[in-house]
Design a protein around this motif. Structure first.
Motif, PDB file in Angstrom:
ATOM      1  N   ASN A  57       0.683  -1.135   0.207  1.00  0.00           N
ATOM      2  CA  ASN A  57       0.054  -0.144  -0.253  1.00  0.00           C
ATOM      3  C   ASN A  57       0.970   1.320   0.033  1.00  0.00           C
ATOM      4  OD1 ASN A  57      -2.413  -1.430  -0.145  1.00  0.00           O
ATOM      5  ND2 ASN A  57      -2.320  -1.456   2.269  1.00  0.00           N
ATOM      6  N   PHE A  58       2.022   1.180  -0.081  1.00  0.00           N
ATOM      7  CA  PHE A  58       3.056   2.139   0.096  1.00  0.00           C
ATOM      8  C   PHE A  58       4.170   2.224  -1.057  1.00  0.00           C
ATOM      9  CE2 PHE A  58       1.599   1.179   4.356  1.00  0.00           C
ATOM     10  CZ  PHE A  58       1.539   2.486   4.960  1.00  0.00           C
ATOM     11  N   PRO A  59       3.819   2.804  -2.305  1.00  0.00           N
ATOM     12  CA  PRO A  59       4.750   2.370  -3.552  1.00  0.00           C
ATOM     13  C   PRO A  59       5.847   3.449  -3.097  1.00  0.00           C
ATOM     14  CG  PRO A  59       2.703   3.690  -4.083  1.00  0.00           C
ATOM     15  CD  PRO A  59       2.506   3.153  -2.817  1.00  0.00           C
ATOM     16  N   ALA A  60       7.096   2.966  -3.495  1.00  0.00           N
ATOM     17  CA  ALA A  60       8.143   4.085  -3.388  1.00  0.00           C
ATOM     18  C   ALA A  60       8.165   5.180  -4.499  1.00  0.00           C
ATOM     19  CB  ALA A  60       9.517   3.098  -3.283  1.00  0.00           C
ATOM     20  N   PRO A  61       8.579   6.328  -4.044  1.00  0.00           N
ATOM     21  CA  PRO A  61       8.522   7.357  -5.185  1.00  0.00           C
ATOM     22  C   PRO A  61       9.472   7.101  -6.036  1.00  0.00           C
ATOM     23  CG  PRO A  61      10.010   7.997  -3.119  1.00  0.00           C
ATOM     24  CD  PRO A  61       9.360   6.611  -2.698  1.00  0.00           C
ATOM     25  N   ILE A  62       9.299   7.521  -7.281  1.00  0.00           N
ATOM     26  CA  ILE A  62       9.975   7.463  -8.645  1.00  0.00           C
ATOM     27  C   ILE A  62      10.737   8.961  -8.691  1.00  0.00           C
ATOM     28  CG2 ILE A  62      10.148   7.161 -11.228  1.00  0.00           C
ATOM     29  CD1 ILE A  62       7.689   5.455 -11.025  1.00  0.00           C
ATOM     30  N   ALA A  63      12.008   8.880  -8.564  1.00  0.00           N
ATOM     31  CA  ALA A  63      12.627  10.241  -8.663  1.00  0.00           C
ATOM     32  C   ALA A  63      12.925  10.799  -9.748  1.00  0.00           C
ATOM     33  CB  ALA A  63      13.851  10.020  -7.880  1.00  0.00           C
ATOM     34  N   PRO A  64      12.787  12.241 -10.041  1.00  0.00           N
ATOM     35  CA  PRO A  64      13.278  12.845 -11.346  1.00  0.00           C
ATOM     36  C   PRO A  64      14.552  12.863 -11.404  1.00  0.00           C
ATOM     37  CG  PRO A  64      12.836  14.418  -9.695  1.00  0.00           C
ATOM     38  CD  PRO A  64      12.432  13.106  -8.827  1.00  0.00           C
ATOM     39  N   THR A  65      15.075  12.594 -12.844  1.00  0.00           N
ATOM     40  CA  THR A  65      16.296  12.586 -13.341  1.00  0.00           C
ATOM     41  C   THR A  65      16.808  13.728 -14.052  1.00  0.00           C
ATOM     42  OG1 THR A  65      15.762  10.938 -15.002  1.00  0.00           O
ATOM     43  CG2 THR A  65      16.451  10.237 -13.091  1.00  0.00           C
ATOM     44  N   GLY A  66      18.090  14.205 -14.161  1.00  0.00           N
ATOM     45  CA  GLY A  66      18.417  15.310 -15.176  1.00  0.00           C
ATOM     46  C   GLY A  66      19.785  14.707 -15.618  1.00  0.00           C
ATOM     47  N   MET A  67      20.069  15.624 -16.873  1.00  0.00           N
ATOM     48  CA  MET A  67      21.624  15.414 -17.257  1.00  0.00           C
ATOM     49  C   MET A  67      22.095  16.682 -18.045  1.00  0.00           C
ATOM     50  SD  MET A  67      22.063  14.984 -20.730  1.00  0.00           S
ATOM     51  CE  MET A  67      23.416  13.822 -20.924  1.00  0.00           C
ATOM     52  N   GLU A  68      23.052  16.871 -18.268  1.00  0.00           N
ATOM     53  CA  GLU A  68      23.934  18.065 -18.927  1.00  0.00           C
ATOM     54  C   GLU A  68      25.216  17.680 -19.693  1.00  0.00           C
ATOM     55  OE1 GLU A  68      24.339  21.230 -16.124  1.00  0.00           O
ATOM     56  OE2 GLU A  68      25.403  19.851 -14.953  1.00  0.00           O
ATOM     57  N   PRO A  69      25.244  18.091 -20.919  1.00  0.00           N
ATOM     58  CA  PRO A  69      24.438  19.223 -21.613  1.00  0.00           C
ATOM     59  C   PRO A  69      22.890  18.319 -21.721  1.00  0.00           C
ATOM     60  CG  PRO A  69      26.508  19.065 -22.441  1.00  0.00           C
ATOM     61  CD  PRO A  69      26.419  17.987 -21.425  1.00  0.00           C
ATOM     62  N   ASN A  70      21.891  19.339 -21.927  1.00  0.00           N
ATOM     63  CA  ASN A  70      20.599  18.737 -21.962  1.00  0.00           C
ATOM     64  C   ASN A  70      20.441  17.609 -23.069  1.00  0.00           C
ATOM     65  OD1 ASN A  70      17.944  18.206 -21.129  1.00  0.00           O
ATOM     66  ND2 ASN A  70      17.221  20.279 -21.989  1.00  0.00           N
ATOM     67  N   GLY A  71      20.255  16.585 -22.887  1.00  0.00           N
ATOM     68  CA  GLY A  71      19.971  15.391 -23.643  1.00  0.00           C
ATOM     69  C   GLY A  71      21.149  15.133 -24.705  1.00  0.00           C
ATOM     70  N   TRP A  72      22.236  15.580 -24.443  1.00  0.00           N
ATOM     71  CA  TRP A  72      23.162  15.216 -25.790  1.00  0.00           C
ATOM     72  C   TRP A  72      24.481  15.096 -24.999  1.00  0.00           C
ATOM     73  CZ3 TRP A  72      27.120  19.067 -26.440  1.00  0.00           C
ATOM     74  CH2 TRP A  72      26.971  20.244 -25.918  1.00  0.00           C
ATOM     75  N   ALA A  73      25.615  14.669 -25.394  1.00  0.00           N
ATOM     76  CA  ALA A  73      26.888  14.391 -25.180  1.00  0.00           C
ATOM     77  C   ALA A  73      27.828  14.702 -26.154  1.00  0.00           C
ATOM     78  CB  ALA A  73      27.233  13.243 -24.390  1.00  0.00           C
ATOM     79  N   ILE A  74      29.114  14.947 -25.832  1.00  0.00           N
ATOM     80  CA  ILE A  74      30.275  15.094 -26.839  1.00  0.00           C
ATOM     81  C   ILE A  74      31.224  13.761 -26.585  1.00  0.00           C
ATOM     82  CG2 ILE A  74      32.390  16.128 -27.447  1.00  0.00           C
ATOM     83  CD1 ILE A  74      31.039  18.866 -26.801  1.00  0.00           C
ATOM     84  N   VAL A  75      31.249  12.867 -27.598  1.00  0.00           N
ATOM     85  CA  VAL A  75      32.462  11.832 -27.504  1.00  0.00           C
ATOM     86  C   VAL A  75      33.381  12.179 -26.633  1.00  0.00           C
ATOM     87  CG1 VAL A  75      33.430  10.032 -28.790  1.00  0.00           C
ATOM     88  CG2 VAL A  75      30.980  10.630 -29.317  1.00  0.00           C
ATOM     89  N   GLY A  76      33.750  11.487 -25.833  1.00  0.00           N
ATOM     90  CA  GLY A  76      35.036  11.897 -25.064  1.00  0.00           C
ATOM     91  C   GLY A  76      35.050  12.689 -23.884  1.00  0.00           C
TER      92      GLY A  76
END
Length: 208
Positions: A57-76
């Protein structure tokens, strides 16, 4: 046969029987009756063992996540990930009794979608919050080695405590792991993500 009415009020008086103190109702024309006892809570004992499986009766919370740069990455170069997980308290029925359950995050497992995983002691934070320049390596950062689109999933391990009323917090036996909703990261070479055409098409895109 006539009945005589009375306006005298009922009285509640203690009645000690067998070493137990009960309450009885006394009225000049009515026989005493023992009041119904208050319902006990045998499961509220400190000897009760509550397990993770009891917390349906007590669902554990689903936490928000984030990353930067927003939605992309530079290889290396380091892409930085974090979560807003925090201690959460919810209320409901536990073993049939009103109770509170407190979930505390104690572990963070990152699956970066490229075959690499990592476990961090904390949920991390943005470069700005950490006082670091962009692309700095952190406890929750990751470097992609090849171009591609990757699905990232964070799984958080929670410790739980419970409380019946004001009896104080007691530990739940076991821990529970909750995955976040997957989110996508696009990794590209630096020369690809920093061209002007990308910024014209998407002013909020990589390098803009």
């Amino acid at each position: 046969m006539s009945h005589k009415s009375t306006t005298e009020p009922s009285q509640w008086v203690p009645c000690n029987t067998g070493g137990l103190s009960d309450m009885v109702e006394r009225h000049p024309q009515f026989l005493p009756t023992i009041a119904a006892p208050t319902a006990a809570c045998p499961l509220c004992s400190t000897a009760t063992i509550v397990r993770i499986s009891d917390l349906r009766n007590f669902p554990a919370p689903i936490a928000p996540t984030g990353m930067e740069p927003n939605g992309w990455a530079i290889v290396g170069l380091a892409a930085n990930f974090w979560t807003g997980a925090s201690t959460q308290i919810s209320e409901g029925l536990l073993l049939g009794q009103p109770a509170q359950v407190m979930f505390t995050p104690i572990g963070y497992h990152w699956d970066f979608g490229d075959g690499n995983t990592a476990t961090s002691p904390t949920g991390g934070a943005s470069w700005e919050a950490l006082g670091l320049p962009e692309f700095t390596t952190t406890d929750t950062s990751h470097k992609y080695t090849a171009k591609g689109t990757y699905s990232v999933v964070l799984t958080i391990e929670y410790h739980a405590d419970y409380s019946f009323g004001d009896q104080g917090w007691r530990p739940v036996d076991g821990t529970i792991t909750i995955p976040s909703a997957p989110f996508t990261v696009m990794a590209a070479n630096e020369t690809t993500v920093l061209v002007a055409e990308d910024c014209l098409a998407n002013p909020h895109g990589p390098g803009c």
